[in-house]
Every structure is written in C-alpha cells, then in structure tokens.
Design an enzyme around this catalytic site. Structure first.
Site, PDB file in Angstrom:
ATOM      1  N   ASP A  53      19.519   8.897   4.105  1.00  0.00           N
ATOM      2  CA  ASP A  53      18.171   8.479   3.711  1.00  0.00           C
ATOM      3  C   ASP A  53      17.371   7.984   4.919  1.00  0.00           C
ATOM      4  OD1 ASP A  53      16.102   8.091   1.981  1.00  0.00           O
ATOM      5  OD2 ASP A  53      17.069   6.514   0.799  1.00  0.00           O
ATOM      6  N   ARG A  54      16.067   8.098   4.824  1.00  0.00           N
ATOM      7  CA  ARG A  54      15.147   7.510   5.812  1.00  0.00           C
ATOM      8  C   ARG A  54      15.302   5.992   5.746  1.00  0.00           C
ATOM      9  NH1 ARG A  54       9.007   9.122   4.753  1.00  0.00           N
ATOM     10  NH2 ARG A  54       9.451  10.916   6.066  1.00  0.00           N
ATOM     11  N   VAL A  55      15.317   5.296   6.883  1.00  0.00           N
ATOM     12  CA  VAL A  55      15.391   3.831   6.818  1.00  0.00           C
ATOM     13  C   VAL A  55      14.058   3.289   6.285  1.00  0.00           C
ATOM     14  CG1 VAL A  55      17.190   3.415   8.543  1.00  0.00           C
ATOM     15  CG2 VAL A  55      14.834   3.678   9.293  1.00  0.00           C
ATOM     16  N   GLY A  56      14.170   2.264   5.452  1.00  0.00           N
ATOM     17  CA  GLY A  56      12.956   1.651   4.884  1.00  0.00           C
ATOM     18  C   GLY A  56      12.148   2.623   4.035  1.00  0.00           C
ATOM     19  N   ALA A 116      -7.825  12.296  13.669  1.00  0.00           N
ATOM     20  CA  ALA A 116      -6.790  12.324  14.714  1.00  0.00           C
ATOM     21  C   ALA A 116      -5.829  11.157  14.562  1.00  0.00           C
ATOM     22  CB  ALA A 116      -7.455  12.276  16.092  1.00  0.00           C
ATOM     23  N   ALA A 117      -4.546  11.482  14.560  1.00  0.00           N
ATOM     24  CA  ALA A 117      -3.529  10.431  14.431  1.00  0.00           C
ATOM     25  C   ALA A 117      -2.161  11.030  14.682  1.00  0.00           C
ATOM     26  CB  ALA A 117      -3.566   9.830  13.017  1.00  0.00           C
ATOM     27  N   THR A 144      -2.292   5.858  19.770  1.00  0.00           N
ATOM     28  CA  THR A 144      -3.277   6.773  19.183  1.00  0.00           C
ATOM     29  C   THR A 144      -3.988   6.153  17.980  1.00  0.00           C
ATOM     30  OG1 THR A 144      -2.186   8.772  19.961  1.00  0.00           O
ATOM     31  CG2 THR A 144      -3.531   8.989  17.966  1.00  0.00           C
ATOM     32  N   LYS A 168       6.794  18.411   7.617  1.00  0.00           N
ATOM     33  CA  LYS A 168       6.565  17.644   6.385  1.00  0.00           C
ATOM     34  C   LYS A 168       7.277  18.310   5.206  1.00  0.00           C
ATOM     35  CE  LYS A 168       3.911  14.794   8.652  1.00  0.00           C
ATOM     36  NZ  LYS A 168       2.559  15.062   9.052  1.00  0.00           N
ATOM     37  N   TYR A 220       4.378   3.868  11.226  1.00  0.00           N
ATOM     38  CA  TYR A 220       3.203   4.713  10.946  1.00  0.00           C
ATOM     39  C   TYR A 220       2.226   3.966  10.041  1.00  0.00           C
ATOM     40  CZ  TYR A 220       0.374   8.090   8.341  1.00  0.00           C
ATOM     41  OH  TYR A 220      -0.670   8.737   7.722  1.00  0.00           O
ATOM     42  N   THR A 261      -4.452   6.280   4.655  1.00  0.00           N
ATOM     43  CA  THR A 261      -3.349   6.674   3.784  1.00  0.00           C
ATOM     44  C   THR A 261      -3.021   5.602   2.743  1.00  0.00           C
ATOM     45  OG1 THR A 261      -0.958   7.092   3.821  1.00  0.00           O
ATOM     46  CG2 THR A 261      -1.816   5.790   5.624  1.00  0.00           C
ATOM     47  N   ASP A 262      -2.414   6.033   1.650  1.00  0.00           N
ATOM     48  CA  ASP A 262      -1.927   5.069   0.650  1.00  0.00           C
ATOM     49  C   ASP A 262      -0.702   4.299   1.163  1.00  0.00           C
ATOM     50  OD1 ASP A 262      -0.082   7.159   0.574  1.00  0.00           O
ATOM     51  OD2 ASP A 262      -0.279   7.570  -1.570  1.00  0.00           O
ATOM     52  N   GLU A 263      -0.113   4.772   2.277  1.00  0.00           N
ATOM     53  CA  GLU A 263       1.120   4.129   2.769  1.00  0.00           C
ATOM     54  C   GLU A 263       0.857   2.707   3.278  1.00  0.00           C
ATOM     55  OE1 GLU A 263       3.788   6.710   4.920  1.00  0.00           O
ATOM     56  OE2 GLU A 263       2.945   8.486   3.961  1.00  0.00           O
ATOM     57  N   LYS A 284      -1.637   2.630  10.767  1.00  0.00           N
ATOM     58  CA  LYS A 284      -2.810   3.025   9.982  1.00  0.00           C
ATOM     59  C   LYS A 284      -3.478   1.787   9.369  1.00  0.00           C
ATOM     60  CE  LYS A 284      -4.149   6.677   9.278  1.00  0.00           C
ATOM     61  NZ  LYS A 284      -5.058   7.568  10.047  1.00  0.00           N
TER      62      LYS A 284
HETATM   63  P1  NAD Z   1      -1.569  16.230  11.603  1.00  0.00           P
HETATM   64  O1  NAD Z   1      -0.398  15.535  12.213  1.00  0.00           O
HETATM   65  O2  NAD Z   1      -1.381  17.567  10.975  1.00  0.00           O
HETATM   66  O3  NAD Z   1      -2.712  16.406  12.713  1.00  0.00           O
HETATM   67  C1  NAD Z   1      -3.092  15.378  13.573  1.00  0.00           C
HETATM   68  C2  NAD Z   1      -4.022  15.959  14.637  1.00  0.00           C
HETATM   69  O4  NAD Z   1      -4.448  14.885  15.496  1.00  0.00           O
HETATM   70  C3  NAD Z   1      -3.335  16.999  15.534  1.00  0.00           C
HETATM   71  O5  NAD Z   1      -4.145  18.145  15.664  1.00  0.00           O
HETATM   72  C4  NAD Z   1      -3.176  16.286  16.867  1.00  0.00           C
HETATM   73  O6  NAD Z   1      -3.204  17.153  17.995  1.00  0.00           O
HETATM   74  C5  NAD Z   1      -4.355  15.322  16.847  1.00  0.00           C
HETATM   75  N1  NAD Z   1      -4.123  14.140  17.697  1.00  0.00           N
HETATM   76  C6  NAD Z   1      -3.021  13.359  17.735  1.00  0.00           C
HETATM   77  N2  NAD Z   1      -3.149  12.412  18.684  1.00  0.00           N
HETATM   78  C7  NAD Z   1      -4.378  12.587  19.236  1.00  0.00           C
HETATM   79  C8  NAD Z   1      -5.086  11.915  20.274  1.00  0.00           C
HETATM   80  N3  NAD Z   1      -4.556  10.872  20.928  1.00  0.00           N
HETATM   81  N4  NAD Z   1      -6.319  12.360  20.595  1.00  0.00           N
HETATM   82  C9  NAD Z   1      -6.874  13.433  19.956  1.00  0.00           C
HETATM   83  N5  NAD Z   1      -6.233  14.112  18.982  1.00  0.00           N
HETATM   84  C10 NAD Z   1      -5.001  13.700  18.633  1.00  0.00           C
HETATM   85  O7  NAD Z   1      -2.209  15.192  10.574  1.00  0.00           O
HETATM   86  P2  NAD Z   1      -2.848  15.424   9.133  1.00  0.00           P
HETATM   87  O8  NAD Z   1      -1.768  15.544   8.148  1.00  0.00           O
HETATM   88  O9  NAD Z   1      -3.899  16.452   9.222  1.00  0.00           O
HETATM   89  O10 NAD Z   1      -3.524  13.989   8.915  1.00  0.00           O
HETATM   90  C11 NAD Z   1      -4.894  13.751   9.262  1.00  0.00           C
HETATM   91  C12 NAD Z   1      -5.246  12.313   8.935  1.00  0.00           C
HETATM   92  O11 NAD Z   1      -5.022  12.078   7.549  1.00  0.00           O
HETATM   93  C13 NAD Z   1      -4.398  11.285   9.683  1.00  0.00           C
HETATM   94  O12 NAD Z   1      -5.218  10.228  10.073  1.00  0.00           O
HETATM   95  C14 NAD Z   1      -3.384  10.840   8.657  1.00  0.00           C
HETATM   96  O13 NAD Z   1      -2.965   9.505   8.897  1.00  0.00           O
HETATM   97  C15 NAD Z   1      -4.181  10.956   7.368  1.00  0.00           C
HETATM   98  N6  NAD Z   1      -3.355  11.195   6.166  1.00  0.00           N
HETATM   99  C16 NAD Z   1      -2.608  12.332   6.061  1.00  0.00           C
HETATM  100  C17 NAD Z   1      -1.884  12.564   4.898  1.00  0.00           C
HETATM  101  C18 NAD Z   1      -1.070  13.825   4.694  1.00  0.00           C
HETATM  102  O14 NAD Z   1      -0.464  13.979   3.626  1.00  0.00           O
HETATM  103  N7  NAD Z   1      -1.059  14.765   5.621  1.00  0.00           N
HETATM  104  C19 NAD Z   1      -1.891  11.617   3.865  1.00  0.00           C
HETATM  105  C20 NAD Z   1      -2.648  10.450   4.042  1.00  0.00           C
HETATM  106  C21 NAD Z   1      -3.396  10.275   5.183  1.00  0.00           C
HETATM  107  P1  TYD Z   2       6.771  13.532   4.282  1.00  0.00           P
HETATM  108  O1  TYD Z   2       6.293  14.914   4.027  1.00  0.00           O
HETATM  109  O2  TYD Z   2       7.386  13.206   5.603  1.00  0.00           O
HETATM  110  O3  TYD Z   2       5.552  12.537   3.955  1.00  0.00           O
HETATM  111  P2  TYD Z   2       5.561  10.914   3.803  1.00  0.00           P
HETATM  112  O4  TYD Z   2       6.774  10.367   4.434  1.00  0.00           O
HETATM  113  O5  TYD Z   2       4.320  10.551   4.568  1.00  0.00           O
HETATM  114  O6  TYD Z   2       5.451  10.641   2.340  1.00  0.00           O
HETATM  115  O7  TYD Z   2       7.846  13.166   3.167  1.00  0.00           O
HETATM  116  C1  TYD Z   2       7.545  13.266   1.787  1.00  0.00           C
HETATM  117  C2  TYD Z   2       8.756  12.752   1.026  1.00  0.00           C
HETATM  118  O8  TYD Z   2       9.840  13.676   1.237  1.00  0.00           O
HETATM  119  C3  TYD Z   2       9.264  11.403   1.516  1.00  0.00           C
HETATM  120  O9  TYD Z   2       9.750  10.659   0.392  1.00  0.00           O
HETATM  121  C4  TYD Z   2      10.417  11.746   2.437  1.00  0.00           C
HETATM  122  C5  TYD Z   2      10.969  13.021   1.829  1.00  0.00           C
HETATM  123  N1  TYD Z   2      11.572  13.988   2.791  1.00  0.00           N
HETATM  124  C6  TYD Z   2      12.843  14.516   2.530  1.00  0.00           C
HETATM  125  O10 TYD Z   2      13.487  14.207   1.517  1.00  0.00           O
HETATM  126  N2  TYD Z   2      13.363  15.389   3.434  1.00  0.00           N
HETATM  127  C7  TYD Z   2      12.698  15.762   4.566  1.00  0.00           C
HETATM  128  O11 TYD Z   2      13.255  16.550   5.369  1.00  0.00           O
HETATM  129  C8  TYD Z   2      11.387  15.217   4.806  1.00  0.00           C
HETATM  130  C9  TYD Z   2      10.609  15.600   6.032  1.00  0.00           C
HETATM  131  C10 TYD Z   2      10.865  14.340   3.870  1.00  0.00           C
END
Ligand code: NAD
Ligand code: TYD
Length: 336
Positions: free
Chosen positions: A273-276, A80-81, A98, A189, A150, A123-125, A154
């Site tokens: 572009d996204r900031v930072g 959850a995050a 959260t 995403k 974010y 995350t690797d971030e 984390k």
């Molecule tokens: P997601 O955003 O798809 O899902 C997050 C879930 O957490 C949702 O179902 C949401 O309802 C729940 N949630 C949010 N706040 C909550 C709270 N206060 N209490 C209970 N539930 C809550 O996320 P994801 O992509 O499945 O990521 C899961 C985990 O993996 C996260 O911790 C994220 O940081 C980590 N992660 C994700 C990625 C990726 O590429 N998706 C990469 C690296 C790490």
């Molecule tokens: P994202 O899926 O948001 O994951 P993260 O920021 O955690 O890596 O973004 C993946 C890459 O794609 C990131 O470099 C930002 C870029 N991006 C775009 O170029 N356009 C978009 O609309 C989004 C959401 C992301």
C-alpha cells in the site's frame, strides 16, 4: 481575450486549451510549461502554427520569463504543478519548489502586470481523507488537513492565492476538483496505468486491498466548470468540482477496465500500500451548481470506455512517456 495557461502540456491543461480554442474562436492562448517528465508537447502539436496559440517553454519559478509571458495576459489559468502523490512521497522538495514557490512567483507577476483574473486549479486532496463507511463529503468549508507532501504543497498554494486576494486585491478564484480521467493523462496515474499496462501485457498494480475510493470527474466536465468560473465566478471565491461516481473503489474501477479490455482478473496484482494512503475522497459540488449552474454530465462507464479506446488509438503518444526513465521509476516504485 488573451489567456496565459501554465502547465498546458500536462493532462488537464491540454484538455483545457483544446476546449477553449475550439469554443472561443476570438481568444488567444499562451501555454507556458517547462516540460517536466509529465509534459508532452505532442498533445497540442495540431495547434502549432496557429495565430491563436503560442508555446513558451519555461519554469514558473523564472520571474523574468514569467513576466514576459504574462505581458499581454488578461487572464491566467494556473495548472502547472508536480502532481503525483507517489513521487511526492519519494521526493517532496520539488513539490514545494513548483507548487508553492512557483505559484507565488506567478501571483506576484500577476499583481505587477495587473492581470484581470487569476484562476488556480487545486485539488480535493487538501481536505485529507474521509472514512470509507461514512456518507460525508468535502465542501468549501471543510478544514484543510492535507496528508501527503503533494496535498500539503497544494494546500499551501491555495492559501497563498487567497492571501494575494486579501492583501494585494488580485482578483482570484480557485477550483478544488476531484480525480480527473480522460484522454492525454500521463500513464503513471491509476486509469491510464491500468489501460497501458494491459496493452503491454503487464500486470496492474493495485495498492493495498483496493478498497480506496476516489470521486471520478471526466476532464471535459472539469473544463466546463473552469469556463463557468472564469466567466461568472466571484473574486476571492472557492468552488469544489466533483464527478458523478459515488463510492466506487479502485478495485471496481480496475475490474471495469479489465472487462472493457477483455482481460481476466489474473492480470491484477495487489502490491504494497501507499504510505498514508487517503481512504476516500467525495466532493459536494452544490455551490458551483447553485451559484453558477454547473453540474457534471459524464456517465462514468461510457467515458471510461472512450478513454480505453483513446489509449488504444494513441499508442505512440503514451509509449513515448513510458520509456527508459519511466521504467526506472516504475521498478523503484513497485518493487516489493
Ligand atoms: P500533469 O502532471 O499532467 O501536468 C503538469 C504540467 O505542469 C506538466 O506539463 C509539467 O511539465 C508542468 N510543470 C510542472 N512543473 C512546472 C514548472 N516548474 N514550471 C512550468 N511548468 C511546470 O498535471 P494535471 O493532472 O494536468 O494537473 C493539473 C493541475 O490540476 C495541477 O495543479 C493539479 O494539482 C490539479 N489537479 C489534478 C487532478 C487530476 O486528477 N489530474 C485532480 C485535482 C487537481
Ligand atoms: P492516482 O491516479 O495516483 O491519483 P491520487 O493518488 O491523486 O488519487 O491514484 C488513484 C488511486 O489509485 C489512489 O487511491 C491510489 C491508487 N493506485 C493504485 O492502486 N495503484 C497504482 O499503481 C496507482 C498509480 C494508484
């Protein structure tokens, strides 16, 4: 085995629950999720009614409800995050609430309930950014240098998890993974946004010049990694989990999807572009390979094609997530 999964209505949590219940027929899972905009209970609707699966709607900041949900848990797997970098830039506070405070509540309750294993998904971030030209990769010893709210939230949660191991003896493990892709990912995403925008006849927004690089990990490979860490991981240890892509830019990823969907490059739109914006992530996964025998298997092109097909076949799943609220968010986020 009784497992408490947090955030199981989100992308990776859903895939993990499906993976686990299919693989381990004796185990039971409680899925604890508050259902923010990112949670979709439809993803696990086929398990409703199963004696091995229970959903509890609740916030990880709610001590009483967390304690109740954790009562029989031998293991906690914490997904959850708040997870979207762009949203963390627009409104950081909920990320701290959260990801940091919520994680602390879970840790405290895990100590109280004598949970046997607490696994935290990170995350690797947290490691910041690499330069585009170099060949360096992050590993478990890389210094933390988070650059977005974010990533900072984390990073703070990772520190708390390890502090609970050192201070209270809670058996914890952490996986720091790279960008996941696959079915059930929210259409905010990059990969699902690209696919679903093309299906809706919309343009695909590429930030900046599209040269940023991510390390793409197929979600099923990630679930196998978590499985191994839960079974064989060493308490107090961190494992980096990465994919098989190397130096593939966002622009290349988007172009691959355009090709798979038979669309031309006029559908692309370069936007502010996204900031930072972190330039590049790349992960060295040799620790988990050498110590636990894990390695990613997924061929990116093949899995990307399957992911496109999944979104084509599950329109009602993602359309629900792209309703009025999402369109409002999208308008604000992408206005030039
Ligand atoms: P997601 O955003 O798809 O899902 C997050 C879930 O957490 C949702 O179902 C949401 O309802 C729940 N949630 C949010 N706040 C909550 C709270 N206060 N209490 C209970 N539930 C809550 O996320 P994801 O992509 O499945 O990521 C899961 C985990 O993996 C996260 O911790 C994220 O940081 C980590 N992660 C994700 C990625 C990726 O590429 N998706 C990469 C690296 C790490
Ligand atoms: P994202 O899926 O948001 O994951 P993260 O920021 O955690 O890596 O973004 C993946 C890459 O794609 C990131 O470099 C930002 C870029 N991006 C775009 O170029 N356009 C978009 O609309 C989004 C959401 C992301």
């Amino acid at each position: 085995m009784n497992i408490l999964v947090t955030g199981g209505a989100g992308f990776i949590g859903t895939n993990f629950i499906r993976y686990w219940l299919e693989k381990y027929s004796q185990d039971k899972i409680v899925n604890y999720d508050v259902l923010t905009y990112a949670g979709n209970p439809d993803s696990l609707a086929d398990f409703e009614g199963s004696s091995r699966y229970r959903f509890i709607q609740g916030d990880i900041n709610n001590r009483e409800l967390v304690s109740e949900a954790m009562k029989d848990a031998e293991m906690v797997v914490h997904f959850a995050a708040e997870t979207h970098v762009d949203r963390s830039i627009a409104d950081p506070q909920v990320f701290l609430r959260t990801n940091v405070l919520g994680t602390q509540v879970l840790l405290e309750q895990a100590v109280k309930n004598k949970v046997g294993h607490f696994h935290h998904i990170s995350t690797d971030e947290v490691y910041g950014t690499l330069s585009l030209a170099g060949r360096k990769k992050f590993n478990e010893d890389t210094r933390y240098r988070p650059r977005s709210p974010y990533a900072a939230s984390k990073a703070a949660s990772d520190h708390l998890v390890l502090a609970y191991y050192e201070t209270y003896g809670l058996p914890v493990t952490i996986t720091n993974c790279s960008n996941n892709y696959g079915p059930y990912q929210h259409p905010e995403k990059l990969i699902p946004l690209t696919i679903t925008n093309l299906l809706e006849g919309l343009k695909v927004p590429v930030y900046g010049d599209g040269r940023n690089v991510r390390d793409w990990l197929y979600v099923d490979d990630h679930c196998r990694a978590i499985d191994l860490v839960l079974k064989k991981g060493q308490p107090g240890r961190v494992y980096c989990v990465g994919g098989l892509t190397s130096d593939i830019s966002n622009l290349e990823v988007v172009k691959k999807i355009l090709k798979l969907m038979d669309k031309d490059e006029k559908q692309l739109e370069f936007v502010k572009d996204r900031v930072g914006h972190d330039l590049k992530y790349a992960l060295d996964w040799s620790r988990i390979k050498n110590e636990l025998g894990w390695q990613p298997k997924a061929d990116f092109d093949k899995r990307l094609r399957e992911t496109v097909d999944w979104y084509l076949e599950h329109k009602s799943w993602w359309k629900k997530l792209k309703g009025r609220q999402f369109r409002e968010y999208y308008r604000k986020q992408y206005q030039q």
